[in-house]
Scaffold this motif. Structure first.
Motif, PDB file in Angstrom:
ATOM      1  N   LEU A 198      13.407  -2.782  11.461  1.00 23.13           N
ATOM      2  CA  LEU A 198      12.914  -4.024  10.877  1.00 23.13           C
ATOM      3  C   LEU A 198      14.025  -4.845  10.251  1.00 23.13           C
ATOM      4  N   ALA A 199      14.205  -4.769   8.937  1.00 25.75           N
ATOM      5  CA  ALA A 199      15.188  -5.638   8.290  1.00 25.75           C
ATOM      6  C   ALA A 199      16.597  -5.163   8.604  1.00 25.75           C
ATOM      7  N   GLU A 214      14.471   3.802   2.223  1.00 25.71           N
ATOM      8  CA  GLU A 214      13.912   2.729   3.041  1.00 25.71           C
ATOM      9  C   GLU A 214      14.660   2.615   4.370  1.00 25.71           C
ATOM     10  N   ARG A 252      12.959   2.772   8.024  1.00 20.95           N
ATOM     11  CA  ARG A 252      13.137   1.627   8.894  1.00 20.95           C
ATOM     12  C   ARG A 252      13.736   2.043  10.240  1.00 20.95           C
ATOM     13  N   VAL A 273       6.951   1.265   5.898  1.00 20.40           N
ATOM     14  CA  VAL A 273       8.076   0.376   5.589  1.00 20.40           C
ATOM     15  C   VAL A 273       7.582  -0.877   4.876  1.00 20.40           C
ATOM     16  N   LEU A 274       6.508  -1.482   5.397  1.00 20.76           N
ATOM     17  CA  LEU A 274       5.986  -2.709   4.794  1.00 20.76           C
ATOM     18  C   LEU A 274       5.449  -2.450   3.388  1.00 20.76           C
ATOM     19  N   SER A 311       8.339  -1.335   0.637  1.00 18.34           N
ATOM     20  CA  SER A 311       9.527  -2.180   0.422  1.00 18.34           C
ATOM     21  C   SER A 311       9.083  -3.579   0.004  1.00 18.34           C
ATOM     22  N   ARG A 361      11.479  -6.559   0.052  1.00 18.01           N
ATOM     23  CA  ARG A 361      11.950  -7.073   1.337  1.00 18.01           C
ATOM     24  C   ARG A 361      10.787  -7.323   2.300  1.00 18.01           C
ATOM     25  N   ASN A 375      10.887  -8.130   6.386  1.00 17.91           N
ATOM     26  CA  ASN A 375      10.357  -7.105   7.282  1.00 17.91           C
ATOM     27  C   ASN A 375       9.218  -7.642   8.151  1.00 17.91           C
ATOM     28  N   SER A 411      10.600  -9.535  11.002  1.00 15.11           N
ATOM     29  CA  SER A 411      11.321  -8.716  11.977  1.00 15.11           C
ATOM     30  C   SER A 411      10.415  -7.813  12.802  1.00 15.11           C
TER      31      SER A 411
END
Length: 573
Positions: free
Chosen positions: A26-27, A118, A122, A145-146, A149, A152, A156, A159
């Motif tokens: 992602l990020a 994280e 990710r 992840v979403l 985090s 961010r 994310n 992405s």
């Protein structure tokens, strides 16, 4: 100064491995410093001789370029130690080696060793999606992840589509993103992700609805505006895209990305003068930009402003523009327009290879033929060392040169010789049939077109050519209409086939029905032969003012067209 190959490799592997990883998860790691392991994540164990050996083996193998061995050794050390730093290195080098299975194993070890990381979650989500793992596992990883985090979360969400790029079924990817974004619909980035996924899944209607939701939450948000323009174009609504961007630019005239997208939309709409104005405005703000100079040069050539076009294209060429041969080709065409034959030939000669080389050779031959240098022109089209396809295309170009100078018999013999070697080549069959028709060898024409149809039953122009030739001679008109009707089924918007249908109907005494097809054909393409036919049918219907108008329009553009002039001479009192 000595440089340690091991250290050099490790730095390169770290950079490149992470770069590859960023295309998957992602990020971007590049957007923040590499995180430190969470407190308590480092294993409390001593370095054993076996562990040290495996670690050194991994480093040395990597330095020597033996990436497979390096990955296996790093994985072994990561399993032995449970050290998140080693697992991370193993994942990075596995990505560098494009070993997604090893990268997945390393990423799992990393997340198990440091569940708070994280970066680990990710990377695991990314490699799972890229490696074709079960999509429910992928969704779970992305959801974590979403959810975990929040600082961010916007990045994310933006992405998500990159992370799921390798999911083969784009509709499935769209539905996954809809589920993942459901808790975050108060953020414009969530709607953006949905719109982007819809665009990838070729569903612009759903995409437009989603991007409008994003813009409702954040009006005039540049990424959303640009994606909306893309979705309009995907929905074949380029005009809507242009109008939307024009409106946006009235409020944000400084936005270069929107202006560039607007300029391109105008080009797609064939509004070349307004498009040039937009590109010129961008060029004025960045006078050394070779891409913008190239764009303004091309549009200037299209608009007949050859002085400006030549200057800007020459500047782009001197600046080392990567489309150098395309620029030379356009400069040669400008030289042709200015009747500078020698300069045009010199520019065409500079295009020795690449995608423009064949077209440059053909254009230079055509230029020589028009200058009365036919033998020199034909010699340029001889390339005995070229591949079969290139030689055939050059042969067809030489045939056209002979047709243009009224030497159809020579052209026919040239094609006939090639057909001896390639008797089932559909391009050669079609060209030879057209030459036979011009030489009034109707039986040869029909035999070759029927052979072509047998080889390629979907060849619309073969049906059309046979039907039109019969109709034009007043032969077997019912069969001619059937042939043209079948051609029209295969290519319903082809103006020449529509013209043929109008002509055969006229020959069968159905002038009122004929004019419908001919007007439609002429609206699609203002060809002088179509104009001749349309004018004749209108004349027969006592619509003589309309016929005269069509003829005058066509004569203004094609004053030397023989068939058009003959039709007018025959019908006018």
């Amino acid at each position: 100064m000595n440089r340690s190959p091991t250290r050099t490799f490790c730095r390169a592997a770290s950079r490149l491995g992470l770069a590859l990883a960023l295309a998957l998860p992602l990020a971007a790691h590049a957007q923040h410093a590499a995180e430190e392991p969470s407190p308590g994540a480092l294993p409390a164990q001593e370095l054993t001789a076996e562990t040290l050996y495996q670690f050194l083996l991994a480093e040395i193998a990597g330095a020597r370029g033996e990436l497979g061995l390096s990955v296996r050794a790093y994985l072994e050390v990561a399993r032995r130690t449970g050290d998140p730093r080693i697992a991370r290195r193993a994942a990075e080098i596995a990505l560098f080696a494009r070993d997604l299975d090893a990268a997945t194993q390393a990423a799992r070890i990393w997340t198990q060793a440091d569940p708070q990381s994280e970066d680990a979650r990710r990377l695991l989500a990314g490699v799972l999606a890229s490696g074709g793992e079960r999509l429910d596992d992928v969704q779970i990883q992305f959801a974590r992840v979403l959810a975990e985090s929040p600082e961010r979360l916007p990045q994310n969400l933006m992405s998500l589509n990159r992370a799921l790029a390798r999911v083969p079924d784009k509709l499935v990817a769209l539905r996954i993103i809809e589920r993942l974004t459901e808790p975050y619909l108060n953020l414009p980035e969530a709607h953006f992700a949905r719109a982007q996924a819809a665009a990838i899944a070729q569903d612009p209607v759903e995409g437009l609805a989603a991007i409008d939701d994003a813009l409702a939450l954040q009006p005039d948000w540049e990424p959303a505006v640009l994606l909306k323009a893309q979705l309009f174009q995907q929905a074949d609504a380029v005009g809507e895209a242009a109008r939307m961007l024009e409106d946006f630019l009235t409020r944000h005239p400084e936005n270069r990305n929107a202006r560039l997208t607007y300029a391109r939309a105008l080009v797609a709409e064939q509004q070349f003068e307004p498009a040039r104005e937009q590109f010129q405005r961008l060029l004025a703000e960045a006078p050394g930009d070779r891409d913008l100079g190239y764009a303004v040069g091309l549009l200037s050539a299209q608009l007949g402003d050859y002085e400006l076009a030549e200057r800007l294209l020459a500047e782009a060429l001197a600046a080392g523009h990567p489309e150098g041969d395309a620029i030379r080709f356009n400069l040669a065409q400008i030289a042709e327009q200015r009747d500078n034959v020698e300069r045009a030939l010199a520019l065409y000669d500079e295009i020795a290879d690449g995608p423009h080389a064949l077209q440059a050779r053909v254009r230079s031959a055509q230029l020589l033929a028009r200058a009365g240098r036919l033998d020199e022109a034909r010699s340029r089209l001889h390339a005995p060392d070229a591949d079969d396809d290139t030689r055939k295309r050059l042969l067809l170009a030489e045939t056209q040169l002979l047709r243009d100078v009224e030497r159809p018999e020579e052209a026919f013999q040239l094609i006939d010789g090639a057909l001896q070697k390639y008797p089932e080549d559909t391009d050669l069959l079609y060209e030879s049939a057209m030459l036979a028709e011009r030489l009034d060898r109707v039986e040869v024409m029909e035999a070759r077109l029927r052979k072509l149809i047998a080889l390629d039953p979907e060849h619309a122009h073969a049906y059309n050519a046979l039907g039109y030739s019969l109709a034009d001679r007043g032969l077997r008109l019912e069969e001619a209409e059937e042939l043209i009707a079948h051609a029209l089924e295969l290519a319903p918007e082809d103006p020449f086939i529509l013209d043929s249908m109008g002509w055969v109907l006229f020959r069968r005494g159905q002038a009122a029905e004929a004019v419908v097809h001919l007007e439609r054909a002429y609206a699609i393409r203002a060809d002088p032969e179509i104009a001749a036919h349309l004018g004749e049918v209108l004349w027969s219907l006592e619509r003589r003012a309309d016929a005269e108008r069509i003829w005058e329009e066509a004569l203004a553009q094609h004053p030397e067209h023989a068939a058009l002039r003959e039709t007018i001479r025959r019908l006018r009192p």
